[in-house]
Design a protein around this motif. Structure first.
Motif, short mmCIF file in Angstrom:
data_model
loop_
_atom_site.label_atom_id
_atom_site.label_comp_id
_atom_site.label_asym_id
_atom_site.label_seq_id
_atom_site.Cartn_x
_atom_site.Cartn_y
_atom_site.Cartn_z
N GLN A 175 0.85 -1.18 0.00
CA GLN A 175 0.00 0.00 0.00
C GLN A 175 0.89 1.23 0.00
O GLN A 175 1.73 1.36 0.88
N ARG A 187 1.32 -3.36 3.43
CA ARG A 187 0.02 -3.07 3.98
C ARG A 187 0.08 -3.17 5.52
O ARG A 187 0.75 -4.07 6.03
N PRO A 188 -0.57 -2.25 6.21
CA PRO A 188 -0.57 -2.36 7.67
C PRO A 188 -1.09 -3.73 8.09
O PRO A 188 -2.06 -4.22 7.54
N GLY A 189 -0.42 -4.33 9.09
CA GLY A 189 -0.81 -5.68 9.48
C GLY A 189 0.16 -6.72 8.95
O GLY A 189 0.11 -7.88 9.35
N LEU A 222 3.99 -7.78 9.01
CA LEU A 222 5.22 -7.49 9.74
C LEU A 222 6.42 -7.79 8.84
O LEU A 222 6.38 -8.69 8.02
N THR A 245 -0.34 -10.67 9.58
CA THR A 245 -1.12 -10.92 10.79
C THR A 245 -2.59 -10.62 10.52
O THR A 245 -3.39 -10.55 11.43
N LEU A 246 -2.91 -10.45 9.25
CA LEU A 246 -4.29 -10.12 8.91
C LEU A 246 -5.15 -11.37 8.99
O LEU A 246 -4.67 -12.48 8.78
N ARG A 285 -6.84 -8.41 17.89
CA ARG A 285 -8.06 -8.99 17.36
C ARG A 285 -9.28 -8.52 18.16
O ARG A 285 -10.33 -8.23 17.60
N GLU A 340 -10.90 -4.10 10.25
CA GLU A 340 -9.52 -4.51 10.47
C GLU A 340 -8.56 -3.56 9.76
O GLU A 340 -7.60 -3.08 10.36
N LEU A 373 -5.88 -1.15 11.69
CA LEU A 373 -4.45 -1.37 11.49
C LEU A 373 -3.80 -0.16 10.84
O LEU A 373 -2.67 0.18 11.13
#
Lengths: 101, 515
Positions: free
Chosen positions: A59, A64-66, A68, A97-98, B269, B346, B350
């Motif tokens: 992104q 993308r955020p999430g 790592l 981690t999505l 979460r 989400e 994030l």
């Protein structure tokens, strides 16, 4: 002029699905004018490794955020994130981690 | 927090030192070794200190809440994903510690095979299952593998609330610990508990689910129109899958005598879940949905021991210490950000978190402060009506129909197809006309409502009602839900029928004794 680099790129946590399900990629980055940093690596990955849905991985000019990023098993936040300059034989790991990967 | 992009044109004006200086940084705990992970803004930990920190947090959550008694049977709900895998490993490690610090409960693991709804081929499912079994064997706890298809053979009693005498006061906990310790002095007592081999439990059919069940399940999921509703359904079965999942786990827990279920919800979460639940109209149940413990089922309490760990910590821990997990594609894998409310929320959280590192912790701290039992204060009345699906105390108040909320909910329940025109919905069909055997009478019970959808919807909380709008027909729902719905509405009808013969006083007594 930076010399070509051999780097291990790995995906986990579901991110590998965007790369044909292949987790480990041993890649050779061609020599280029400016030194290889993570920012360039992402562009290269998008062009050469990513098989589908780039928006689920990249992104803007970052991940993308999430997702790592670990460089040689250490948090990239310790190493300057996008500005980290890759060395030969580095390993870069992307873990999603999505939810659902 | 709301001023994204107002003053900060550049992304994240981090207070972190300029690039590369990280290398000179030392672990903030031991001040000695190079750090490997940054938790919260600026707190860098080395490998060993991170492990200590992580393990301590897990034990602290359990210790602080004092909910799990020594010797109690606890079911670990393991999805194969990172958080729940990490949780299983923490328990494993906690049990192998030397005496003083040892966790003292008796664990078992349950794995729900959701391959059917995630579009996995039978071969892929078998492969995943093999991986799952391998890990379960390594862990060595007693385990139960349940296919999601088994929701079709659940008994309606899953949906009932079983009251349990109040426990959990400090005194009771201490007494339990003491008596446990005494028991342990008696020879071999402790050993026996450990020696259970990790074998497949003989009661749950080990064989693959039948094709018919798989088909019925995909029919249910395919009939759900939106991914949002699907995710919710999965949640409970796990929402049908979540809805289904919870019911299944609950069933396994009850049939095998587990009184606690541990789930691996991480703090990231839970923060996302909190916001999602709000958006789904489940605001009344936030404390149940996201708190440390969830007593909505009465006899089986769900606890969330991973709720202090962020997903980043979990991912790093699993990576650094080789915790195995199984990746299975979920329903929403590769779905775009706008595919469902869950995904959207989400992405929202994030992204905000990337710029403002305390976003998740702020939301999550809020969830800690929420208090349960919004309606019937105090002892969450076991008698009070509960939602058929999520089993929370109903937040629907029909008497309150003057409000916009009331108007909306009554609108919802009136929206049901008005099949038989001249019939008030409260009259049971059998008394109305024998000729009309068409809908419910032929089926399960003698005296259902003419319109089965109506009486199911009536028993749902607001959030579940909204969700059910995306399920055009109730037929594909697993039978236990429909049967319980039928039973409940019959009971309601009967008690209404005999209402006039009841002596008023007794009714009052019930009320006063409850409150």
């Amino acid at each position: 002029m930076a010399a070509p680099l051999s780097v291990e790129v790995e995906f986990g946590g579901g991110a590998e699905l965007l790369f044909d399900g292949v987790k480990k990629h041993q890649v050779t980055l061609p020599g280029q004018e400016e030194p290889w940093d993570i920012r360039n690596l992402l562009v290269w990955i998008k062009k050469n490794l990513l098989k589908e849905r780039p928006e689920l991985f990249i992104q803007g000019d970052s991940v993308r955020p999430g997702i790592l990023v670990l460089i040689n098993d250490a948090d990239w936040e310790l190493l300057g994130e996008l500005d980290y300059q890759l060395q030969d034989q580095d390993s870069v790991l992307f873990i999603s981690t999505l939810h659902g990967g | 927090m709301c001023q994204v992009g107002e003053e900060f044109g550049e992304p994240a004006p981090e207070e972190l030192p300029p690039p590369r200086s990280g290398r000179e940084l030392k672990c903030m705990k031991c001040k000695d070794v190079l750090p490997v992970v940054v938790i919260r803004a600026g707190d860098a930990f080395c490998r060993d200190c991170f492990k200590v920190f992580y393990v301590h947090k897990f034990r602290a959550v359990l210790g602080k809440n004092r909910l799990i008694f020594p010797g109690e049977k606890v079911l670990l709900a393991w999805s194969g994903g990172p958080s729940s895998s990490s949780m299983v490993w923490q328990v494993l490690e906690g049990l192998s510690r030397d005496s003083a610090k040892r966790l003292r409960f008796v664990p078992g693991v349950v794995y729900i095979d959701e391959g059917a709804v995630c579009g996995q081929s039978p071969e892929d499912r078998a492969k995943t299952l093999a991986e799952v079994k391998l890990i379960l064997q390594t862990v060595g706890f007693p385990w139960h593998i349940v296919a999601l298809e088994e929701v079709f053979s659940l008994p309606p009693s899953v949906l009932r609330y079983f009251a349990q005498e109040p426990v959990g006061t400090k005194g009771a906990y201490k007494v339990a610990v003491d008596s446990f310790l005494q028991q342990q002095h008696a020879p071999a007592q402790g050993e026996e508990q450990q020696s259970q081999p990790g074998t497949q439990d003989p009661q749950s059919p080990a064989g693959p689910p039948t094709a018919a069940q798989t088909e019925a399940l995909s029919r249910l999921f395919n009939s759900v129109k939106t991914l949002t509703a699907k995710e919710e359904l999965l949640q409970t079965l796990r929402s049908p899958a979540l809805l289904c999942r919870t019911h299944l786990i609950l069933h396994v827990a009850r049939t095998h005598g587990y009184s606690k279920v541990m789930t691996g919800d991480s703090c990231t979460r839970l923060a996302i879940k909190l916001m999602t639940s709000l958006a789904l109209g489940r605001g009344a149940f936030l404390a149940w949905d996201t708190g440390f413990s969830d007593e909505r089922h009465g006899d089986v309490v769900v606890v969330r021991p991973m709720r202090d760990h962020t997903l980043k910590e979990v991912a790093f821990y699993n990576r650094l210490f080789g915790v195995p997990s199984v990746f299975t594609p979920a329903i929403d894998t590769k779905a775009s950000e706008k595919a469902s409310i869950h995904r959207l929320m989400e992405a929202f959280m994030l992204r905000l978190q990337a710029q403002f590192p305390s976003t998740v912790s702020t939301v999550y701290r809020t969830s800690e402060k929420l208090v349960k039992a919004p309606r019937d204060s105090g002892a969450a009345g076991p008698q009070g009506p509960r939602c058929l699906l999520c089993m929370c105390t109903l937040d629907i108040d029909t008497a309150d129909s003057a409000t916009a909320f009331g108007a909306q909910t009554s609108h919802l329940s009136q929206m049901q197809p008005p099949t038989p025109p001249a019939e008030t919905p409260t009259v049971p069909c059998c008394s109305a006309g024998v000729g009309r055997a068409q809908s419910c009478c032929q089926g399960a019970g003698p005296c259902g409502r003419k319109d089965p959808r109506g009486h199911v919807i009536e028993q749902l909380c607001y959030g579940c009602r909204v969700n059910m709008k995306d399920l055009p027909s109730l037929d594909p729902l697993p039978p236990y839900i429909l049967a319980e719905a039928q039973l409940r509405s019959q009971r309601a009808w009967v008690s209404q029928e005999i209402q006039e013969y009841l002596i008023e006083d007794s009714d009052d007594e019930v009320h006063t004794s409850e409150s």
